[in-house]
Design an enzyme around this catalytic site. Sequence first.
Site, short mmCIF file in Angstrom:
data_model
loop_
_atom_site.label_atom_id
_atom_site.label_comp_id
_atom_site.label_asym_id
_atom_site.label_seq_id
_atom_site.Cartn_x
_atom_site.Cartn_y
_atom_site.Cartn_z
N HIS A 28 -10.34 38.17 40.89
CA HIS A 28 -11.72 37.55 41.96
C HIS A 28 -12.64 38.47 42.49
O HIS A 28 -12.39 39.58 41.02
CB HIS A 28 -11.28 37.42 42.87
CG HIS A 28 -10.07 38.05 43.86
ND1 HIS A 28 -11.43 39.15 44.94
CD2 HIS A 28 -9.39 39.41 43.16
CE1 HIS A 28 -10.77 40.81 45.06
NE2 HIS A 28 -9.52 40.63 44.59
N CYS A 29 -14.18 38.16 42.40
CA CYS A 29 -14.95 38.47 42.89
C CYS A 29 -14.84 38.95 44.69
O CYS A 29 -14.12 38.91 45.17
CB CYS A 29 -16.06 38.36 42.45
SG CYS A 29 -16.89 36.46 42.98
N ALA A 30 -16.54 39.26 45.13
CA ALA A 30 -16.92 38.90 46.59
C ALA A 30 -16.20 37.71 47.18
O ALA A 30 -15.79 37.54 48.59
CB ALA A 30 -17.92 39.30 46.73
#
Length: 676
Positions: A28-30
């Site tokens: 996942h990212c932000a």
Amino acid sequence: MTSATTRERAEAIIAAVGGPSNVTSLTHCATRLRFELQDASKVDVATVEQVPGVLGAVPQSGDRFQVVIGGAVQTVFSDIMALPSMAGVGGGKRPQTDAEVKAAARAKGRGRFSWLDGVFEYLSDSFRPLLGVLLGASLIIAFAAVLDALGVVDFRADDKPATWVFVDAMWRAVFYFLPIMVAYNAAKKLNVDPWVGATVMAAVMTPDFMALTNAASTVCTTNDTLGTTSCVADIFGLPMQLNEYGGQVFVPLIMVAVLAPLYRGLKRIFPENVQMVFVPFLSMLVMIPVTAFLLGPLGVWLGSGLGDGLAWLNGNAPLVFAIVIPLLYPFLVPLGLHWPLNALMLVNLNTLGYDFIQGPMGAWNFACFGATAGVLVLSIRDKDAQMRQTATGALAAGLLGGISEPSLYGIHLRFKRIYPRMLVGCLVGGLLIGLMGGVDTQAFAFTSLLTIPVFDPIPVYVIAITAAFVVSMVLVIISDYRTPEQRAEALAARGDLAQAPAPAATVTEATPAAEATPAAEEPAAPTTAVLAPVSGETVALEEAGDPVFASGALGAGLGIVPTDGTILAPVTGELVTVADTGHAFGLRTDDGVEVLVHVGVDTVRLGGEGFTVDVSRGQRVTAGDRLGTVDLVSVQAAGLPTTTLVTVTNSQSLPGVTAHGGGTVRAGDVLLDIER
């Protein structure tokens, strides 16, 4: 689809992407979950987008797939990885790291330009984890700017009261120590001990290093033209140019890129049992002098040079600059390529004392938010509860936080008609900034309503972002964000085809009218009541012991403390959700009323123990049919409440949902009245 617990949300997402066996890896990212799948054709995009908390789904090239969550992405990721079914993700192999997933994607699809993609990902991943603290510092700056504008305190004064000096320290801490934070993230990205990267950068920011400017052997010269002072210290008989590294971002990025091969080389040389001692030691022994003598001055020069180049363009062709920046961002942000420009903003603030990029960037952000506002208006008009919730959350994140990703990934990239209209808003906003002389700021700020006071001149900035917002919003409202086919599909999904244009029927002389158009089916009677699924004593949702239900996030309804373990269908319709554990059932009536029955609070923890299920997902039931049973004694013995919660999850799209009296009810009695 609705969900009562975070585990059910995680299960629903995994099921919709083809199940655990279809997941090669998950990172996942932000704001997004990033899936690498065995077969992307197995993904049910529509089902993914209906999961509560999901802002949108973005299919990508190959077998990659992204699910947009927003700020809760870390929680959702953790919930998914905690599922027992995900223990063997990727065929029993460990989950790949984010870097491994991206490296594999580059190797499969980007050919000889993969090195360039790697550079941008290195820059992006070095900054992305800092999004939260950068936003926090931005809002503190905005607060300070408002007080300055109101004349409460002069934040530019040298003799401010200690209170306001302390307030300054709250936000300056982020930007001054930004090089150490970037070095940590960059080292982590390149699989180097992040504390080694942070330590090397911290060494040239200590008071001892800064005190070298006052050493007897240090020679300082002043540039009369630029008004700057340059100091060179004599270290080991070699000249070392001294710089102020607080706020520098290119220095740590270059330093870690050099540190990485050195660190990995040292790990190959030393046996594992002594690596902890000698690898960090020798890395520091080499990299601190290399950074101080060579890489530090090089990074400062590079950052200043890029900033000077953009400053030249802004000074010599301000109109072109003001237009190009907002037109670039809509394409840079989805790819994560906007962070290098953000780094240049920080360089400008550090070297020039002001930045000229953020003003035009504000035109893009508010054009983006305006398009989202247009979608919100249309969703309210069309009574599209799902899109209304998505647009409301995205618009709040944008206007209050200056974050565009929820709008982009939740809406704009799903409906391609939005982008051309949004770009017109970007063009108008940038054009106005250029014609009116540009906009500067003396602080790094996310462009939101709260940070307007940090821009100068404020009237120019307000006019430009207002125009960008309004133009995008109006164009989306006038022309819709969906194609006619997409709108018809959306209306059909809500059982609202009467609002969609019906296709014309063709009747010829050889075909009697009665045969050409078959008789319409009798419309289903509107659902006006939800029956009690169990017998017992009713309680308000606020008193049921589950904060999610109490908040109203899952719709209006009631709780029942049951006296019998038989669970009956509260309405006639289709079962769209049947939890394997037997503790939750979701039903949808023919006229679109969605009802959730959740047996007990936190009973998902029982893993189905004490529950039996008599129905399956997709099955049609009649009000009063048995859905399953629960052993109330078993639930109570586990220390969990047996309160059965009944809600109309799409109650916001209905005129009204009210409790039908209180007290004791029997299974099959009217529990909730629905206004239609």
